[in-house]
Design a protein around this motif. Sequence first.
Motif: not given
Length: 149
Positions: A28-39
């Motif tokens: 879940d954390y690794t998925t969450d990390l990607f969803s917070h890569c906003t630029g």
Amino acid sequence: MAAADKNLILMLKEGVKKINEQHRKIFDYTTDLFSHCTGDDAEENHYFAATIGAAATLVKTHFKTEEDLMIATKFQFFEYVDHKKEHEEFIATLVDNVKQFRTSGSINLLMFASYAKWWVINHIKRFDKKYVAYFNKITEGRGIEKMRV
Ligand SMILES: [Fe+2]
Ligand SMILES: [Fe+2]
């Protein structure tokens, strides 16, 4: 059933629950990390600062749970040593990233997310799976849920 057997079965049952839950949380954390890569650098730095402490605690606890269970179930010693070494290398990389973040005030979140996800998938495939197969074999027929990876 002897008391020692009962204790072992209880420990195995709890171990499965803990490890399955920890793996889910780590994914879940690794998925969450990607969803917070906003630029947006400020947003990404804020997210990293806010979550990395709990994530590091989760990972360290998880590694210790796996290592303790490998010892308790008498997993093949050299496999255990290799597995533990991999855990230690990941923690060292994590610590490096946090140190760099503290010094520079910024993190490349996409690179960190990619590394974390790659490491987790690769580690599970190469190391956790061996232990999980062994574990599921020794608990067979004892009414214990399967350990999943
Ligand atoms: Fe694991
Ligand atoms: Fe592991």
